[in-house]
Design a protein around this motif. Structure first.
Motif, mmCIF file in Angstrom:
data_model
loop_
_atom_site.group_PDB
_atom_site.id
_atom_site.type_symbol
_atom_site.label_atom_id
_atom_site.label_comp_id
_atom_site.label_asym_id
_atom_site.label_seq_id
_atom_site.Cartn_x
_atom_site.Cartn_y
_atom_site.Cartn_z
ATOM 1 N N ILE A 350 0.846 -1.203 0.000
ATOM 2 C CA ILE A 350 0.000 0.000 0.000
ATOM 3 C C ILE A 350 0.881 1.253 0.000
ATOM 4 C CG2 ILE A 350 -1.812 1.225 1.278
ATOM 5 C CD1 ILE A 350 -2.314 -1.739 2.529
ATOM 6 N N PRO A 351 0.830 2.040 -1.076
ATOM 7 C CA PRO A 351 1.636 3.265 -1.105
ATOM 8 C C PRO A 351 1.257 4.159 0.067
ATOM 9 C CG PRO A 351 0.644 2.812 -3.244
ATOM 10 C CD PRO A 351 0.021 1.862 -2.276
ATOM 11 N N THR A 352 2.275 4.696 0.759
ATOM 12 C CA THR A 352 1.987 5.511 1.940
ATOM 13 C C THR A 352 3.057 6.608 2.080
ATOM 14 O OG1 THR A 352 1.536 5.378 4.311
ATOM 15 C CG2 THR A 352 3.163 3.815 3.459
ATOM 16 N N VAL A 353 3.170 7.208 3.249
ATOM 17 C CA VAL A 353 4.204 8.236 3.473
ATOM 18 C C VAL A 353 5.018 7.862 4.703
ATOM 19 C CG1 VAL A 353 3.019 10.188 2.407
ATOM 20 C CG2 VAL A 353 2.516 9.621 4.782
ATOM 21 N N ASN A 354 6.272 8.320 4.734
ATOM 22 C CA ASN A 354 7.078 8.071 5.937
ATOM 23 C C ASN A 354 6.872 9.216 6.937
ATOM 24 O OD1 ASN A 354 8.564 10.216 5.016
ATOM 25 N ND2 ASN A 354 10.253 8.956 4.205
ATOM 26 N N ASP A 355 7.622 9.215 8.024
ATOM 27 C CA ASP A 355 7.370 10.207 9.072
ATOM 28 C C ASP A 355 7.702 11.626 8.649
ATOM 29 O OD1 ASP A 355 6.170 8.570 10.811
ATOM 30 O OD2 ASP A 355 8.019 8.014 11.879
ATOM 31 N N GLN A 356 8.455 11.749 7.547
ATOM 32 C CA GLN A 356 8.720 13.097 7.013
ATOM 33 C C GLN A 356 7.622 13.488 6.025
ATOM 34 O OE1 GLN A 356 11.398 10.739 7.249
ATOM 35 N NE2 GLN A 356 11.609 11.850 9.203
ATOM 36 N N GLY A 357 6.728 12.589 5.750
ATOM 37 C CA GLY A 357 5.641 12.897 4.796
ATOM 38 C C GLY A 357 6.036 12.608 3.354
ATOM 39 N N SER A 358 7.225 11.983 3.132
ATOM 40 C CA SER A 358 7.627 11.670 1.750
ATOM 41 C C SER A 358 6.974 10.352 1.323
ATOM 42 C CB SER A 358 9.138 11.502 1.635
ATOM 43 O OG SER A 358 9.763 12.575 2.271
ATOM 44 N N PRO A 359 6.631 10.258 0.010
ATOM 45 C CA PRO A 359 5.956 9.052 -0.455
ATOM 46 C C PRO A 359 6.834 7.801 -0.332
ATOM 47 C CG PRO A 359 6.039 10.750 -2.180
ATOM 48 C CD PRO A 359 6.829 11.268 -1.024
ATOM 49 N N VAL A 360 6.199 6.687 0.009
ATOM 50 C CA VAL A 360 6.899 5.402 0.106
ATOM 51 C C VAL A 360 6.128 4.400 -0.737
ATOM 52 C CG1 VAL A 360 7.526 3.515 1.667
ATOM 53 C CG2 VAL A 360 7.562 5.876 2.499
ATOM 54 N N LYS A 361 6.845 3.734 -1.655
ATOM 55 C CA LYS A 361 6.204 2.673 -2.450
ATOM 56 C C LYS A 361 6.762 1.344 -2.001
ATOM 57 C CE LYS A 361 4.120 4.082 -6.596
ATOM 58 N NZ LYS A 361 3.847 3.858 -7.951
ATOM 59 N N PRO A 362 6.059 0.644 -1.131
ATOM 60 C CA PRO A 362 6.650 -0.571 -0.556
ATOM 61 C C PRO A 362 6.862 -1.685 -1.584
ATOM 62 C CG PRO A 362 4.392 -0.276 0.177
ATOM 63 C CD PRO A 362 4.707 0.896 -0.663
ATOM 64 N N LYS A 363 7.947 -2.431 -1.392
ATOM 65 C CA LYS A 363 8.216 -3.573 -2.303
ATOM 66 C C LYS A 363 7.545 -4.831 -1.768
ATOM 67 C CE LYS A 363 12.336 -2.090 -4.710
ATOM 68 N NZ LYS A 363 12.690 -0.830 -4.006
ATOM 69 N N GLU A 364 7.360 -4.842 -0.439
ATOM 70 C CA GLU A 364 6.691 -5.992 0.196
ATOM 71 C C GLU A 364 5.351 -5.505 0.744
ATOM 72 O OE1 GLU A 364 8.052 -8.948 0.241
ATOM 73 O OE2 GLU A 364 9.853 -8.165 -0.747
ATOM 74 N N SER A 365 4.495 -6.489 1.031
ATOM 75 C CA SER A 365 3.215 -6.125 1.631
ATOM 76 C C SER A 365 3.453 -5.407 2.966
ATOM 77 C CB SER A 365 2.409 -7.412 1.822
ATOM 78 O OG SER A 365 1.542 -7.270 2.899
ATOM 79 N N ASN A 366 2.844 -4.249 3.129
ATOM 80 C CA ASN A 366 3.034 -3.466 4.352
ATOM 81 C C ASN A 366 1.741 -3.263 5.122
ATOM 82 O OD1 ASN A 366 1.969 -1.871 2.301
ATOM 83 N ND2 ASN A 366 2.727 0.013 3.214
ATOM 84 N N GLY A 367 0.671 -3.905 4.638
ATOM 85 C CA GLY A 367 -0.590 -3.694 5.337
ATOM 86 C C GLY A 367 -1.707 -4.527 4.757
ATOM 87 N N VAL A 368 -2.892 -4.144 5.134
ATOM 88 C CA VAL A 368 -4.052 -4.975 4.859
ATOM 89 C C VAL A 368 -5.187 -4.127 4.304
ATOM 90 C CG1 VAL A 368 -5.828 -6.339 6.037
ATOM 91 C CG2 VAL A 368 -3.459 -6.547 6.738
ATOM 92 N N LYS A 369 -5.788 -4.604 3.213
ATOM 93 C CA LYS A 369 -7.021 -3.987 2.734
ATOM 94 C C LYS A 369 -8.187 -4.834 3.208
ATOM 95 C CE LYS A 369 -5.289 -1.650 -1.349
ATOM 96 N NZ LYS A 369 -5.352 -1.529 -2.815
ATOM 97 N N LEU A 370 -9.302 -4.197 3.421
ATOM 98 C CA LEU A 370 -10.470 -4.891 3.974
ATOM 99 C C LEU A 370 -11.581 -4.901 2.939
ATOM 100 C CD1 LEU A 370 -10.116 -3.042 7.355
ATOM 101 C CD2 LEU A 370 -9.651 -5.476 6.990
ATOM 102 N N GLU A 371 -11.999 -6.091 2.559
ATOM 103 C CA GLU A 371 -12.980 -6.191 1.466
ATOM 104 C C GLU A 371 -14.113 -7.152 1.798
ATOM 105 O OE1 GLU A 371 -11.125 -7.287 -2.213
ATOM 106 O OE2 GLU A 371 -10.261 -5.286 -2.454
ATOM 107 N N MET A 372 -15.299 -6.831 1.266
ATOM 108 C CA MET A 372 -16.432 -7.767 1.352
ATOM 109 C C MET A 372 -16.584 -8.463 0.001
ATOM 110 S SD MET A 372 -19.273 -5.442 3.267
ATOM 111 C CE MET A 372 -18.818 -3.890 2.532
ATOM 112 N N PHE A 373 -17.073 -9.689 0.026
ATOM 113 C CA PHE A 373 -17.261 -10.472 -1.205
ATOM 114 C C PHE A 373 -18.749 -10.707 -1.430
ATOM 115 C CE2 PHE A 373 -12.916 -12.709 -0.364
ATOM 116 C CZ PHE A 373 -12.244 -11.565 -0.777
ATOM 117 N N VAL A 374 -19.177 -10.522 -2.670
ATOM 118 C CA VAL A 374 -20.618 -10.582 -2.930
ATOM 119 C C VAL A 374 -21.179 -11.981 -2.697
ATOM 120 C CG1 VAL A 374 -20.624 -11.047 -5.422
ATOM 121 C CG2 VAL A 374 -22.400 -9.616 -4.431
ATOM 122 N N PHE A 375 -20.363 -13.014 -2.918
ATOM 123 C CA PHE A 375 -20.911 -14.368 -2.751
ATOM 124 C C PHE A 375 -21.245 -14.683 -1.297
ATOM 125 C CE2 PHE A 375 -16.213 -15.018 -3.287
ATOM 126 C CZ PHE A 375 -15.927 -15.381 -1.972
#
Ligand code: UTP
Length: 474
Positions: A350-375
């Motif tokens: 998940i693209p995010t920012v570091n403590d200085q506010g600069s953009p960070v594009k992680p190479k590894e998974s750094n977090g979790v998205k939360l999704e519902m599935f219609v089925f």
């Protein structure tokens, strides 16, 4: 004075969301507050505890699983008369104008790595038509056959809504009336890191992502789509995903079976090709139809075979459903008494920012998205049916840039289907050993969107094309 919302976030251990507050302009501050207001902090804490900390899925009860029963396709022994009857019921519903198409197009398509909404992706073998154009033309073709408008509901997300609408406007809705195409946005959820902290995507915005295709039921109601449906007499939505150009957007037999069974939500299945195929499986659990993800189906069931050596849990889910308007309203009303779909976690970069506010594009998974599935709505439907279809006529999604389920494999499958329509009426099409036409072949859905409509147009052709050459039928 500190905004009470900021205090609530601090109290919930989410104060990092406002860590650049002092450096933000008043506009940035108010847009950050607006995003934060969408978030239910209690939900986030609960989901973090259950899905991340306890590593629980939401459907971890795998007791009493039986293979789901399904209506077999005639090529696999199904009752041809029953299929013909279902087809005629479906055709009447289409002529009465009570069916609409519904595509969920709010996903982010990260696996494909395309930087526009996925529906804009060029997908056909010869003309490179976009996915949206293919669906629009299939709808137009069906309208011509049944003589009634087939409205089209398109669910987008906050990320791709405007680009999607602009694309349709620029292309004059591909021949559809602008007022029969209804766009609406789905809901969204904040992404969290592995410690449950809500991530920022910039100093002044939260990393929000679409809340999964399961968000469609709530979004249909909240956006007013169900009211529009009621106003124009739409009883049933033909639900499909944006990545599958082979889909029968309008399938009279499936519509007919759905109506006949008075089901709230019905699904199509294809037989899994092999035990470990990565596909959700329709099961019956305590009298309810459920889809168990391939990664969750216990090994014993995954590998189980009957006396003839066929897979027992064979019903692969291909994300094609019929959904009745009343069922959407029941599921999506938002009332406290309405059933709510569980959330699933997906580990993502998940693209995010570091403590200085600069953009960070992680190479590894750094977090979790939360999704519902219609089925996950299926078990809430009093009645549910599962209908068998053929992979070759309904399912060849574009998920990955290469390999399985890629643009290349999907183009081949489209050409194989076009060739099969020709072969069914006695035409010779030179093909390779996989059955793929040697010369590029494409059929416009306006010429034929299924075997029947194709045959009709073919018979009306004054001059038949030379199929040993590249051919486009329009
Ligand atoms: P996928 O599961 O393929 O997800 O979506 P995706 O986000 O498009 O792609 P990846 O996983 O990042 O590569 C299946 C269908 O559900 C829709 C997608 O647009 C696609 O039609 N979808 C998915 C939504 O409409 N909203 C969502 O939040 C997620």
């Amino acid at each position: 004075m500190t905004d009470p919302l900021i205090k609530q976030f601090e109290h919930a251990g989410q104060g990092q969301v406002f860590r650049f507050w002092e450096a933000l302009t008043p506009e940035e501050q108010s847009s950050l507050l607006e995003e934060a207001r969408e978030i239910d902090l209690e939900d986030i804490t609960d989901l973090y505890k259950s899905l991340v900390l306890a590593n629980q899925g939401d459907h971890k009860d795998f007791s009493n699983l039986e293979p789901a029963t399904y209506i077999s396709h005639p090529i696999n022994g199904g009752d041809s008369a029953a299929w013909a009857e279902a087809r005629s019921i479906g055709e009447s519903a289409l002529r009465n104008g009570s069916v609409a198409a519904f595509v969920v197009a709010g996903g982010q398509g990260t696996r494909l790595g395309y930087n526009k909404p996925k529906g804009l992706f060029p997908v056909t073998p010869l003309k490179e038509k976009s996915l949206f154009q293919v669906f629009a033309e299939k709808i137009l073709g069906a309208q011509n056959t049944f003589g009634a408008i087939i409205p089209w509901f398109i669910m987008t997300s906050h990320v791709n809504h405007q680009d999607t609408v602009d694309f349709f406007e620029k292309n004059n809705h591909f021949g559809l009336h602008a007022d029969q195409v209804h766009f609406f946005r789905q809901g969204r959820m904040p992404a969290i890191d592995n410690d449950g902290k809500i991530l920022l995507s910039s100093k002044h915005s939260i990393a929000m992502s679409p809340n999964g295709h399961g968000g469609s039921l709530r979004a249909l109601v909240r956006s007013g789509a169900t009211q529009i449906m009621e106003g124009i007499g739409i009883e049933i939505l033909s639900y499909f995903q944006v990545d599958n150009p082979l889909i029968k957007v309008i399938d009279p037999s499936f519509i007919g079976f759905h109506i006949q069974s008075e089901s709230g939500m019905s699904s199509k299945m294809i037989p899994k090709a092999y035990a470990d195929e990565k596909m959700g499986v329709f099961c019956n659990q305590n009298g309810k139809t459920v889809v168990i993800e391939y990664s969750d189906l216990p090994e014993e069931q995954t590998q189980a075979t009957d006396e003839a050596g066929n897979l027992k849990f064979i019903s692969g889910s291909i994300a094609i459903h019929m959904i009745s308007r009343d069922f959407v309203k029941q599921m999506g009303s938002g009332d406290a008494s309405a059933p709510s779909l569980p959330f699933h976690r997906a580990n993502k970069k998940i693209p995010t920012v570091n403590d200085q506010g600069s953009p960070v594009k992680p190479k590894e998974s750094n977090g979790v998205k939360l999704e519902m599935f219609v089925f996950d709505a299926l078990p809430f439907s009093d009645k549910t049916i599962v209908v068998e279809t053929q992979r070759s006529t309904d399912f060849s999604p574009v998920k990955n840039a290469e390999g399985l389920e890629s643009p290349k494999s999907s183009k081949e499958d489209q050409m194989k289907e076009f060739a099969s329509w020709l072969q069914a009426i006695g035409q010779e099409v030179p093909t390779d050993e996989k059955g793929v036409p040697v010369q590029s072949l494409e059929v416009s859905p306006l010429f034929g969107y299924d075997a029947q409509s194709f045959e009709k147009s073919w018979n009306e052709l004054d001059e038949k094309p030379d199929l040993s050459q590249t051919t486009y039928l329009e």
